[in-house]
Design an enzyme around this catalytic site. Structure first.
Site: not given
Length: 369
Positions: A36, A136, A262, A310
């Protein structure tokens, strides 16, 4: 820049991992494969193809659309079984039949609906999932007697697999493992009074290592196939399957105190040598990886410095000798696992693999390279 980025996936290692698990299970049990989420981000078509070629005949996907795609990828393997772990939604029944998918029925309502549908439509055997304590997906075990009584012919003729899922298999001493096993064994005994031939499946990757009682007829490994450690308390028995190395764009020598990245969150005291590489959170590298993430350059572990951007990351390569201008810093490979990088970012190896970005070209090794 992004065209230079690629992640290398060793299909030979994935096939070897499947063979190892099948050997551990023994000849009387079957090792399936969970593919999956695009085979955990590594490429469903390529991964499933290599596993089918290695001998795997039972696959598990999340939904009907994944199952339909997988069937198209494995057309040359007529005996492959594809189970859909989220079952079949109302309106998708015919698609299940068309692509010969086996829905895993996850609720009492879904069992009733599929039982009614199959009275008039012949298809692949289905599976039923039980909730044995994870809470679940799955039919509550308390609902099982009523369902068996209401649909005895369906259980006897159409249900080929009973399964459940372990919540704590990677913690072998957790008491919930034994509780779930006992609950599943009791439910299986009840079902086998109606269908003596039904197969059972409880073990995921880590469950295979809990002992024979957990393995039943079919195991459903996913993570272990892709090199994640199914035994976190011990050395990883699986082969590494993924290598991600990011090209160096620029190096810089600094002296004195200098901020990096940053927010001026990182400060280095020189003299230091820094390398900026291509790749960032747009490529699936977690922004939360700073300050614990490390890379590897020329055999030397190098720390990440400053926040993940990024498109770029910065590493301190002061301890690396020689010319590195055209080098690459490896952040996944034989010496730096997805499990380790996940831990550095406060997550798990599963998420590291499934988050690998679309800008990363997938390159495949077919053998034991």
């Amino acid at each position: 820049m992004s065209s230079r980025l690629s992640v290398t996936i060793n299909l030979g290692a994935i096939a070897d991992n499947w063979r190892q698990l099948q050997h551990r299970l023994g000849a009387n049990r079957e090792c399936g494969a969970v593919v999956k989420a695009n085979a955990y981000g590594l490429g469903m078509a390529e991964v499933a193809g290599c596993l089918a070629a290695a001998g795997c005949r039972t696959f598990f996907v999340a939904n009907v659309s994944e199952g339909a795609f997988l069937r198209s990828c494995l057309q040359s393997y007529s005996r492959v079984c594809i189970y859909v772990l989220q079952g079949v939604e109302a309106g998708s029944e015919q698609e299940c039949l068309d692509f010969r998918l086996r829905p895993v029925l996850i609720s009492e309502a879904m069992v009733r609906r599929w039982a009614s549908f199959t009275k008039e439509h012949a298809g692949e055997p289905c599976a039923v999932k039980l909730n044995t304590g994870m809470n679940r997906l799955g039919v509550d075990v308390g609902s099982l007697p009523a369902l068996l009584e209401a649909f005895p012919a369906f259980w006897g003729q159409q249900v080929g697999l009973l399964l459940s899922h372990l919540a704590c298999a990677d913690e072998p001493h957790h008491p919930l493992n034994a509780q779930q096993l006992a609950s599943f064994e009791q439910a299986l005994a009840r079902v086998r009074k109606v269908n003596a031939q039904i197969k059972a499946s409880l073990a995921n990757s880590s469950g295979i290592f809990l002992g024979e009682r957990y393995c039943f007829d079919v195991a459903r490994p996913g993570a272990a196939l892709y090199g994640l450690n199914p035994t976190p308390e011990a050395k990883n028995p699986m082969r590494s399957t993924v290598r991600l190395a990011l090209p160096i764009l620029q190096t810089r020598n600094v002296s004195g105190e200098n901020y990096v990245g940053y927010g001026a969150e990182a400060c280095v005291s020189g003299p230091r040598r820094l390398a900026v590489v291509a790749g960032g959170y747009a490529d699936g590298i977690f922004r939360a990886a700073f300050p614990k993430m490390v890379g590897r350059l020329n055999g030397v572990r190098v720390p990440l410095v400053g926040r993940v951007s990024m498109d770029t990351l910065t590493f301190d390569i002061t301890e690396v000798e020689g010319d590195v201008e055209n080098g690459q810093i490896e952040i996944l490979g034989d010496y730096i696992s997805a499990d380790a990088q996940g831990a550095a970012a406060g997550t798990i190896g599963y998420e590291v693999l499934t988050r690998l970005g679309d800008r990363l070209r997938r390159a495949y090794l077919s053998g034991a390279e």
